[in-house]
Design a protein around this motif. Structure first.
Motif, PDB file in Angstrom:
ATOM      1  N   SER A   8       0.859  -1.183   0.000  1.00  0.00           N
ATOM      2  CA  SER A   8       0.000   0.000   0.000  1.00  0.00           C
ATOM      3  C   SER A   8       0.890   1.226   0.000  1.00  0.00           C
ATOM      4  O   SER A   8       1.938   1.224   0.616  1.00  0.00           O
ATOM      5  CB  SER A   8      -0.852   0.035   1.268  1.00  0.00           C
ATOM      6  OG  SER A   8      -1.654  -1.092   1.340  1.00  0.00           O
ATOM      7  N   PRO A   9       0.458   2.303  -0.685  1.00  0.00           N
ATOM      8  CA  PRO A   9       1.313   3.486  -0.676  1.00  0.00           C
ATOM      9  C   PRO A   9       1.315   4.100   0.717  1.00  0.00           C
ATOM     10  O   PRO A   9       0.287   4.217   1.354  1.00  0.00           O
ATOM     11  CB  PRO A   9       0.634   4.425  -1.677  1.00  0.00           C
ATOM     12  CG  PRO A   9      -0.784   3.990  -1.698  1.00  0.00           C
ATOM     13  CD  PRO A   9      -0.770   2.517  -1.409  1.00  0.00           C
ATOM     14  N   TRP A  35      -8.214  -0.181   4.502  1.00  0.00           N
ATOM     15  CA  TRP A  35      -8.498   1.245   4.495  1.00  0.00           C
ATOM     16  C   TRP A  35      -7.584   1.995   5.453  1.00  0.00           C
ATOM     17  O   TRP A  35      -7.162   1.444   6.461  1.00  0.00           O
ATOM     18  CB  TRP A  35      -9.944   1.505   4.925  1.00  0.00           C
ATOM     19  CG  TRP A  35     -10.936   1.132   3.888  1.00  0.00           C
ATOM     20  CD1 TRP A  35     -11.597  -0.061   3.788  1.00  0.00           C
ATOM     21  CD2 TRP A  35     -11.381   1.915   2.804  1.00  0.00           C
ATOM     22  NE1 TRP A  35     -12.434  -0.049   2.714  1.00  0.00           N
ATOM     23  CE2 TRP A  35     -12.317   1.158   2.081  1.00  0.00           C
ATOM     24  CE3 TRP A  35     -11.072   3.204   2.364  1.00  0.00           C
ATOM     25  CZ2 TRP A  35     -12.956   1.644   0.947  1.00  0.00           C
ATOM     26  CZ3 TRP A  35     -11.712   3.680   1.230  1.00  0.00           C
ATOM     27  CH2 TRP A  35     -12.641   2.904   0.541  1.00  0.00           C
ATOM     28  N   THR A  36      -7.326   3.255   5.158  1.00  0.00           N
ATOM     29  CA  THR A  36      -6.581   4.142   6.040  1.00  0.00           C
ATOM     30  C   THR A  36      -7.383   5.424   6.210  1.00  0.00           C
ATOM     31  O   THR A  36      -7.783   6.044   5.226  1.00  0.00           O
ATOM     32  CB  THR A  36      -5.196   4.479   5.460  1.00  0.00           C
ATOM     33  OG1 THR A  36      -4.444   3.274   5.343  1.00  0.00           O
ATOM     34  CG2 THR A  36      -4.448   5.465   6.340  1.00  0.00           C
ATOM     35  N   MET A  52     -10.017   9.354   3.630  1.00  0.00           N
ATOM     36  CA  MET A  52     -10.093   7.892   3.606  1.00  0.00           C
ATOM     37  C   MET A  52      -9.426   7.379   2.334  1.00  0.00           C
ATOM     38  O   MET A  52      -9.822   7.749   1.226  1.00  0.00           O
ATOM     39  CB  MET A  52     -11.554   7.433   3.617  1.00  0.00           C
ATOM     40  CG  MET A  52     -12.250   7.611   4.929  1.00  0.00           C
ATOM     41  SD  MET A  52     -11.529   6.630   6.250  1.00  0.00           S
ATOM     42  CE  MET A  52     -11.856   4.965   5.721  1.00  0.00           C
ATOM     43  N   TYR A  53      -8.413   6.547   2.524  1.00  0.00           N
ATOM     44  CA  TYR A  53      -7.675   5.958   1.411  1.00  0.00           C
ATOM     45  C   TYR A  53      -7.925   4.457   1.379  1.00  0.00           C
ATOM     46  O   TYR A  53      -7.836   3.795   2.417  1.00  0.00           O
ATOM     47  CB  TYR A  53      -6.169   6.168   1.572  1.00  0.00           C
ATOM     48  CG  TYR A  53      -5.726   7.597   1.461  1.00  0.00           C
ATOM     49  CD1 TYR A  53      -5.244   8.094   0.264  1.00  0.00           C
ATOM     50  CD2 TYR A  53      -5.778   8.451   2.552  1.00  0.00           C
ATOM     51  CE1 TYR A  53      -4.824   9.413   0.153  1.00  0.00           C
ATOM     52  CE2 TYR A  53      -5.371   9.775   2.456  1.00  0.00           C
ATOM     53  CZ  TYR A  53      -4.890  10.247   1.253  1.00  0.00           C
ATOM     54  OH  TYR A  53      -4.479  11.545   1.150  1.00  0.00           O
ATOM     55  N   GLN A  54      -8.212   3.921   0.202  1.00  0.00           N
ATOM     56  CA  GLN A  54      -8.288   2.475   0.043  1.00  0.00           C
ATOM     57  C   GLN A  54      -6.881   1.996  -0.288  1.00  0.00           C
ATOM     58  O   GLN A  54      -6.157   2.653  -1.046  1.00  0.00           O
ATOM     59  CB  GLN A  54      -9.258   2.111  -1.078  1.00  0.00           C
ATOM     60  CG  GLN A  54      -9.591   0.642  -1.128  1.00  0.00           C
ATOM     61  CD  GLN A  54     -10.702   0.343  -2.115  1.00  0.00           C
ATOM     62  OE1 GLN A  54     -10.852   1.021  -3.125  1.00  0.00           O
ATOM     63  NE2 GLN A  54     -11.472  -0.687  -1.826  1.00  0.00           N
ATOM     64  N   ALA A  58      -3.576   6.088  -4.517  1.00  0.00           N
ATOM     65  CA  ALA A  58      -2.832   7.289  -4.126  1.00  0.00           C
ATOM     66  C   ALA A  58      -3.769   8.432  -3.738  1.00  0.00           C
ATOM     67  O   ALA A  58      -3.415   9.279  -2.928  1.00  0.00           O
ATOM     68  CB  ALA A  58      -1.930   7.736  -5.277  1.00  0.00           C
ATOM     69  N   GLU A  59      -4.960   8.455  -4.320  1.00  0.00           N
ATOM     70  CA  GLU A  59      -5.921   9.519  -4.048  1.00  0.00           C
ATOM     71  C   GLU A  59      -6.955   9.044  -3.038  1.00  0.00           C
ATOM     72  O   GLU A  59      -7.368   7.880  -3.061  1.00  0.00           O
ATOM     73  CB  GLU A  59      -6.638   9.932  -5.339  1.00  0.00           C
ATOM     74  CG  GLU A  59      -5.734  10.570  -6.367  1.00  0.00           C
ATOM     75  CD  GLU A  59      -5.156  11.898  -5.919  1.00  0.00           C
ATOM     76  OE1 GLU A  59      -5.900  12.701  -5.324  1.00  0.00           O
ATOM     77  OE2 GLU A  59      -3.960  12.124  -6.155  1.00  0.00           O
ATOM     78  N   PRO A  60      -7.412   9.934  -2.167  1.00  0.00           N
ATOM     79  CA  PRO A  60      -8.433   9.521  -1.196  1.00  0.00           C
ATOM     80  C   PRO A  60      -9.770   9.244  -1.880  1.00  0.00           C
ATOM     81  O   PRO A  60     -10.138   9.917  -2.840  1.00  0.00           O
ATOM     82  CB  PRO A  60      -8.536  10.710  -0.243  1.00  0.00           C
ATOM     83  CG  PRO A  60      -8.029  11.873  -1.015  1.00  0.00           C
ATOM     84  CD  PRO A  60      -7.017  11.328  -1.986  1.00  0.00           C
TER      85      PRO A  60
END
Length: 173
Positions: A8-9, A35-36, A52-54, A58-60
């Protein structure tokens, strides 16, 4: 099958960390279940936002306002309930986006001719170098009657479908 996790990035631009190693539950950062959630300073005002990032993106998927804490200076800490709600909301945003994209790229209508109903589909292939679309016709039993490659800008309408059928399924101009 590989035992290696998909990286994950890292949101700070560092080296990606395998997903199985990510499970953080901090006041401003939660990572779990792909998720982050990251609480960030809102640049537009003096408040806070949550992004919220999957994993792997790179983009939320979602950015929204976040509640201030009791001191009215710092953000309220993330917790399990808030994280669960954020995951559900971000997942719904992604699902709606995918549905909208599908509706944009795939159109279908039915044409009644004589005693037959013909289903006509237009499936756009958004290739970066050479976008195109496939115009297809199917009979009542689902058997393909014809398929032609058309410009991605082709407009499927009742009249364009009828004209295509009446012209023996030859490629529209």
């Amino acid at each position: 099958m590989s035992n290696q996790a998909t990286p994950s990035p890292d949101l700070d631009g560092d080296i990606p960390v395998p997903e199985e190693e990510i499970k953080t539950q901090e006041a401003r950062l939660w990572c779990d279940k792909g998720w982050t959630a990251r609480v960030i300073k809102n640049d537009d005002d003096e408040g806070w936002a949550v992004a919220m990032y999957q994993d792997g993106q790179a983009e939320p998927a979602l950015v929204g306002p976040w509640t201030m804490g009791r001191d009215k200076k710092n953000p309220k800490p993330l917790d399990a309930n808030a994280f669960g709600t954020l995951v559900k909301t971000a997942s719904e945003v992604i699902r709606r986006h995918e549905q909208q994209l599908h509706a944009t790229l795939h159109k279908s209508l039915f044409i009644n001719l004589d005693s037959a109903t013909i289903k006509v589909n237009l499936d756009i292939v958004p290739d970066e170098d050479d976008p195109y679309a496939l115009l297809s016709a199917y009979d009542d039993m689902g058997e393909q009657l014809a398929q032609v490659k058309v410009a991605a800008s082709f407009k499927l309408s009742r009249s364009s479908a009828e004209a295509w059928i009446e012209n023996g399924y030859s490629k529209p101009r």
